[in-house]
Design a protein around this motif. Structure first.
Motif, PDB file in Angstrom:
ATOM      1  N   LEU A   7       0.829  -1.428  -0.150  1.00  0.00           N
ATOM      2  CA  LEU A   7      -0.036   0.179  -0.010  1.00  0.00           C
ATOM      3  C   LEU A   7       0.828   1.324   0.142  1.00  0.00           C
ATOM      4  O   LEU A   7       0.640   2.167  -0.635  1.00  0.00           O
ATOM      5  CB  LEU A   7      -0.962   0.024   1.226  1.00  0.00           C
ATOM      6  CG  LEU A   7      -1.921   0.990   1.398  1.00  0.00           C
ATOM      7  CD1 LEU A   7      -3.000   1.255   0.173  1.00  0.00           C
ATOM      8  CD2 LEU A   7      -2.566   1.119   2.753  1.00  0.00           C
ATOM      9  N   ALA A  10       2.021   2.126  -3.601  1.00  0.00           N
ATOM     10  CA  ALA A  10       0.951   2.555  -4.572  1.00  0.00           C
ATOM     11  C   ALA A  10       0.882   3.941  -4.111  1.00  0.00           C
ATOM     12  O   ALA A  10       0.714   4.761  -5.051  1.00  0.00           O
ATOM     13  CB  ALA A  10      -0.255   1.665  -4.264  1.00  0.00           C
ATOM     14  N   ILE A  11       0.851   4.358  -2.703  1.00  0.00           N
ATOM     15  CA  ILE A  11       0.397   5.886  -2.461  1.00  0.00           C
ATOM     16  C   ILE A  11       1.451   6.580  -2.690  1.00  0.00           C
ATOM     17  O   ILE A  11       1.309   7.789  -3.496  1.00  0.00           O
ATOM     18  CB  ILE A  11       0.020   5.771  -0.719  1.00  0.00           C
ATOM     19  CG1 ILE A  11      -1.284   5.106  -0.570  1.00  0.00           C
ATOM     20  CG2 ILE A  11      -0.134   7.329  -0.551  1.00  0.00           C
ATOM     21  CD1 ILE A  11      -1.361   5.144   0.966  1.00  0.00           C
ATOM     22  N   LEU A  14       1.327   7.262  -6.360  1.00  0.00           N
ATOM     23  CA  LEU A  14       0.242   8.212  -7.002  1.00  0.00           C
ATOM     24  C   LEU A  14       0.686   9.474  -6.634  1.00  0.00           C
ATOM     25  O   LEU A  14       0.393  10.464  -7.333  1.00  0.00           O
ATOM     26  CB  LEU A  14      -1.196   7.730  -5.923  1.00  0.00           C
ATOM     27  CG  LEU A  14      -2.304   8.533  -6.138  1.00  0.00           C
ATOM     28  CD1 LEU A  14      -2.641   8.189  -7.681  1.00  0.00           C
ATOM     29  CD2 LEU A  14      -3.333   8.030  -5.440  1.00  0.00           C
ATOM     30  N   GLY A  50      -0.289   4.452 -10.478  1.00  0.00           N
ATOM     31  CA  GLY A  50      -0.403   4.468  -8.925  1.00  0.00           C
ATOM     32  C   GLY A  50      -1.900   4.028  -8.681  1.00  0.00           C
ATOM     33  O   GLY A  50      -1.961   3.172  -7.756  1.00  0.00           O
ATOM     34  N   ILE A  51      -3.051   4.287  -9.681  1.00  0.00           N
ATOM     35  CA  ILE A  51      -4.155   3.789  -9.379  1.00  0.00           C
ATOM     36  C   ILE A  51      -4.368   2.501  -9.637  1.00  0.00           C
ATOM     37  O   ILE A  51      -5.127   1.488  -8.689  1.00  0.00           O
ATOM     38  CB  ILE A  51      -5.306   4.652 -10.257  1.00  0.00           C
ATOM     39  CG1 ILE A  51      -5.305   6.109  -9.617  1.00  0.00           C
ATOM     40  CG2 ILE A  51      -6.709   3.962 -10.329  1.00  0.00           C
ATOM     41  CD1 ILE A  51      -5.972   6.983 -10.554  1.00  0.00           C
ATOM     42  N   LEU A  53      -1.936   0.255  -9.139  1.00  0.00           N
ATOM     43  CA  LEU A  53      -1.312  -0.554  -7.936  1.00  0.00           C
ATOM     44  C   LEU A  53      -2.211  -0.651  -6.924  1.00  0.00           C
ATOM     45  O   LEU A  53      -2.287  -1.424  -6.085  1.00  0.00           O
ATOM     46  CB  LEU A  53       0.079   0.153  -7.601  1.00  0.00           C
ATOM     47  CG  LEU A  53       1.195   0.046  -8.418  1.00  0.00           C
ATOM     48  CD1 LEU A  53       2.302   0.926  -7.969  1.00  0.00           C
ATOM     49  CD2 LEU A  53       1.434  -1.579  -8.780  1.00  0.00           C
ATOM     50  N   LEU A  54      -2.918   0.755  -6.575  1.00  0.00           N
ATOM     51  CA  LEU A  54      -4.076   0.562  -5.405  1.00  0.00           C
ATOM     52  C   LEU A  54      -5.300  -0.628  -5.755  1.00  0.00           C
ATOM     53  O   LEU A  54      -5.543  -1.370  -4.805  1.00  0.00           O
ATOM     54  CB  LEU A  54      -4.725   1.961  -5.527  1.00  0.00           C
ATOM     55  CG  LEU A  54      -3.835   2.989  -4.784  1.00  0.00           C
ATOM     56  CD1 LEU A  54      -4.607   4.355  -4.676  1.00  0.00           C
ATOM     57  CD2 LEU A  54      -3.913   2.738  -3.019  1.00  0.00           C
ATOM     58  N   ILE A  55      -5.763  -0.517  -6.830  1.00  0.00           N
ATOM     59  CA  ILE A  55      -6.646  -1.568  -7.169  1.00  0.00           C
ATOM     60  C   ILE A  55      -6.002  -2.847  -6.986  1.00  0.00           C
ATOM     61  O   ILE A  55      -6.814  -3.903  -6.443  1.00  0.00           O
ATOM     62  CB  ILE A  55      -7.208  -1.228  -8.511  1.00  0.00           C
ATOM     63  CG1 ILE A  55      -7.894  -0.082  -8.581  1.00  0.00           C
ATOM     64  CG2 ILE A  55      -7.965  -2.618  -9.122  1.00  0.00           C
ATOM     65  CD1 ILE A  55      -8.206   0.294  -9.977  1.00  0.00           C
ATOM     66  N   ARG A  56      -4.872  -3.141  -7.377  1.00  0.00           N
ATOM     67  CA  ARG A  56      -4.101  -4.273  -7.432  1.00  0.00           C
ATOM     68  C   ARG A  56      -4.134  -4.887  -5.762  1.00  0.00           C
ATOM     69  O   ARG A  56      -4.131  -5.825  -5.386  1.00  0.00           O
ATOM     70  CB  ARG A  56      -2.827  -4.656  -8.021  1.00  0.00           C
ATOM     71  CG  ARG A  56      -3.110  -4.617  -9.636  1.00  0.00           C
ATOM     72  CD  ARG A  56      -3.567  -5.877  -9.959  1.00  0.00           C
ATOM     73  NE  ARG A  56      -2.833  -7.209  -9.635  1.00  0.00           N
ATOM     74  CZ  ARG A  56      -3.031  -8.257  -9.600  1.00  0.00           C
ATOM     75  NH1 ARG A  56      -4.043  -8.429 -10.504  1.00  0.00           N
ATOM     76  NH2 ARG A  56      -2.400  -9.473  -9.420  1.00  0.00           N
ATOM     77  N   HIS A  57      -3.745  -3.735  -5.132  1.00  0.00           N
ATOM     78  CA  HIS A  57      -3.473  -3.921  -3.453  1.00  0.00           C
ATOM     79  C   HIS A  57      -4.830  -4.398  -3.027  1.00  0.00           C
ATOM     80  O   HIS A  57      -4.724  -5.423  -1.973  1.00  0.00           O
ATOM     81  CB  HIS A  57      -2.976  -2.893  -2.954  1.00  0.00           C
ATOM     82  CG  HIS A  57      -2.855  -2.983  -1.430  1.00  0.00           C
ATOM     83  ND1 HIS A  57      -2.071  -3.672  -0.809  1.00  0.00           N
ATOM     84  CD2 HIS A  57      -3.703  -2.530  -0.485  1.00  0.00           C
ATOM     85  CE1 HIS A  57      -2.219  -3.626   0.408  1.00  0.00           C
ATOM     86  NE2 HIS A  57      -3.226  -2.785   0.868  1.00  0.00           N
ATOM     87  N   TRP A  58      -6.029  -3.630  -3.380  1.00  0.00           N
ATOM     88  CA  TRP A  58      -7.121  -4.127  -2.795  1.00  0.00           C
ATOM     89  C   TRP A  58      -7.787  -5.486  -3.119  1.00  0.00           C
ATOM     90  O   TRP A  58      -8.558  -5.902  -2.554  1.00  0.00           O
ATOM     91  CB  TRP A  58      -7.919  -2.972  -2.782  1.00  0.00           C
ATOM     92  CG  TRP A  58      -7.751  -1.833  -1.881  1.00  0.00           C
ATOM     93  CD1 TRP A  58      -7.299  -1.892  -0.722  1.00  0.00           C
ATOM     94  CD2 TRP A  58      -7.870  -0.460  -2.358  1.00  0.00           C
ATOM     95  NE1 TRP A  58      -7.165  -0.432  -0.228  1.00  0.00           N
ATOM     96  CE2 TRP A  58      -7.786   0.307  -1.209  1.00  0.00           C
ATOM     97  CE3 TRP A  58      -8.575   0.243  -3.445  1.00  0.00           C
ATOM     98  CZ2 TRP A  58      -7.398   1.616  -1.042  1.00  0.00           C
ATOM     99  CZ3 TRP A  58      -8.403   1.741  -3.599  1.00  0.00           C
ATOM    100  CH2 TRP A  58      -8.139   2.400  -2.462  1.00  0.00           C
TER     101      TRP A  58
END
Length: 60
Positions: A7, A10-11, A14, A50-51, A53-58
């Protein structure tokens, strides 16, 4: 093979993308429209990634 994303990473990606776009937008007025493209392109790439990566993290 599982694709795990931190996370924090990803942040950071972004934030870098948003900063690049803001820098390009502000630079546009200082240089009379020149040197706007490369920073904006990098900002868009980093923001989209970045978006992603956030989707992949969740999701994973």
């Amino acid at each position: 093979m599982k694709f795990e994303v931190s996370l924090f990473t990803a942040i950071i990606v972004l934030i870098v993308g948003l900063y690049d776009m803001a820098y390009a937008f502000n630079r546009r007025y200082k240089n009379n429209g020149r040197s706007f493209g490369p920073f904006m392109i990098l900002g868009i790439i980093f923001t989209v990634f970045g978006i992603f990566l956030l989707i992949r993290h969740w999701m994973g």
